[in-house]
Write an enzyme that holds these catalytic residues in place. Sequence first.
Site, PDB file in Angstrom:
ATOM      1  CG  ASP A   1      -5.932  -6.365  -0.619  1.00 41.42           C
ATOM      2  OD1 ASP A   1      -5.868  -5.720   0.444  1.00 41.42           O
ATOM      3  OD2 ASP A   1      -5.626  -5.893  -1.728  1.00 41.42           O
TER       4      ASP A   1
ATOM      5  CG  ASP B   1       1.683  -5.029   1.951  1.00 43.67           C
ATOM      6  OD1 ASP B   1       0.708  -4.592   2.560  1.00 43.67           O
ATOM      7  OD2 ASP B   1       2.078  -4.568   0.862  1.00 43.67           O
TER       8      ASP B   1
ATOM      9  CD  GLU C   1      -2.852  -0.875   0.319  1.00 47.48           C
ATOM     10  OE1 GLU C   1      -2.197   0.177   0.323  1.00 47.48           O
ATOM     11  OE2 GLU C   1      -2.394  -1.943  -0.150  1.00 47.48           O
ATOM     12  CD  GLU C   2      -0.959  -4.673  -1.648  1.00 53.00           C
ATOM     13  OE1 GLU C   2      -0.450  -3.917  -2.485  1.00 53.00           O
ATOM     14  OE2 GLU C   2      -0.450  -4.919  -0.539  1.00 53.00           O
TER      15      GLU C   2
ATOM     16  CG  HIS D   1       3.970  -5.899  -3.171  1.00 54.55           C
ATOM     17  ND1 HIS D   1       3.503  -4.826  -3.878  1.00 54.55           N
ATOM     18  CD2 HIS D   1       3.394  -5.797  -1.943  1.00 54.55           C
ATOM     19  CE1 HIS D   1       2.692  -4.101  -3.105  1.00 54.55           C
ATOM     20  NE2 HIS D   1       2.616  -4.672  -1.929  1.00 54.55           N
TER      21      HIS D   1
ATOM     22  CG  ASP E   1      -0.494  -1.314   4.589  1.00 56.52           C
ATOM     23  OD1 ASP E   1       0.145  -2.373   4.481  1.00 56.52           O
ATOM     24  OD2 ASP E   1      -1.142  -0.806   3.662  1.00 56.52           O
TER      25      ASP E   1
ATOM     26  CG  HIS F   1      -4.247  -4.035   3.080  1.00 54.87           C
ATOM     27  ND1 HIS F   1      -3.781  -5.025   2.236  1.00 54.87           N
ATOM     28  CD2 HIS F   1      -3.175  -3.238   3.316  1.00 54.87           C
ATOM     29  CE1 HIS F   1      -2.501  -4.813   1.959  1.00 54.87           C
ATOM     30  NE2 HIS F   1      -2.097  -3.745   2.612  1.00 54.87           N
TER      31      HIS F   1
END
Length: 409
Positions: A81, A142, A176-177, A381, A199, A79
């Site tokens: 994002d 990520d 995705e997030e 994150h 991922d 992903h």
Amino acid sequence: MKEELIKRFTTYAKIDTQSNEDSKTTPSTSGQFDLLHVLVEELKEIGMEDVALDENGYLMATLPANTDKEIPTIGFLAHVDTATDFTGKNVNPQIVENFDGNDLTLNEKLNIVLSAKEFPELPSYKGQTLITTDGTTLLGADDKAGITEIMTAMNYLIQHPEIEHGRIRVAFTPDEEIGRGPHKFDVERFDATYAYTMDGGPLGELQYESFNAAAAKVTFKGSSVHPGTAKNKMINASKLATEFIGKFPEQEAPEHTEGHEGFYHLISIHGEVEKTQVYYIIRDHDRESFEARKATLEKYVNEMKEKYGVENVELELTDQYYNMREKIEPVMEIVDIASEAMKNLDIKPIIEPIRGGTDGSQLSFMGLPTPNIFAGGENFHGKFEYVSVESMEKAAKVIIEICRLFAKK
Ligand SMILES: [Zn+2]
């Protein structure tokens, strides 16, 4: 391969692709298109075919088979994002070569230090090349590590036609997030038999079991009256909310559970006397126990309705995704091949249930069984996020090896 990985990763990391839950568009932010456009050019440049980006930010491409053998089409996904928990603007990746294994100062001025005391896995990266943040943003490994690995693996396969493989599909997807990754994913257009998301976290992770997930929004309505004359008249919605919250078993919360244990998680409370809203998420690997948790929450809501009136308590309960194990177990060879690929590369597969979901949790139920493979990052994150270039290299090699193994079967 290392230089290529570093160059790609740092290019992607500098583009702000943070998604936004409050946005109604797909992708939720225009920055994701900025990266997608870069990826379109790159896919064409390395020689991928059918490179197609749709208006919702789903980018797909094909590496045609180089053999006539009957081989299922395999897909690889990542992903574009990045997480919404911490800022992803002006990411300034730092490259630490031959890491000495000691505490790592990310930002001298702000005294932000990546320490082994807080992150005990850190010394195990001694001798490797790490990419870190400058302490003021997240890194976005990520899942830009995943994109880097897929792109690099495809380039390698194109440069090495002696490695036999079937038709390979790749997809880079948005949002995705914020849980919307697969929402507009066209499984038919992707046209793969199986897929893998790149991922996961550290080296060796291989996941085919996720949570079952639901979200509940409970609205309490009160009645605001001047407190001086409120006797027998006021209904305080915030107090109703706290009474409701008090019903949940204290031990069945994220801070008290691990492994296969499910939970209720109180995400937020917003309110005043007139109106208070409570948000919960429910998570459980076991489907029956998941359904039982939803029933328990509904029971608590009904108790509140009985006590305070049906009109004053409202529940919105929605399923978010299910445990992909149910869809992957019947085609277990996809996990076995990924595991074999890792062993062939001297990587010990770490097969553990995810205490969360991946795009694969939804895709598997949309007809595309999709386990998840490590992308190599740590501390996702936040500002302490970092990725080892050696782990990225191994992930790229796992992709190549999976393609090779499918052609051999
Ligand atoms: Zn991710």
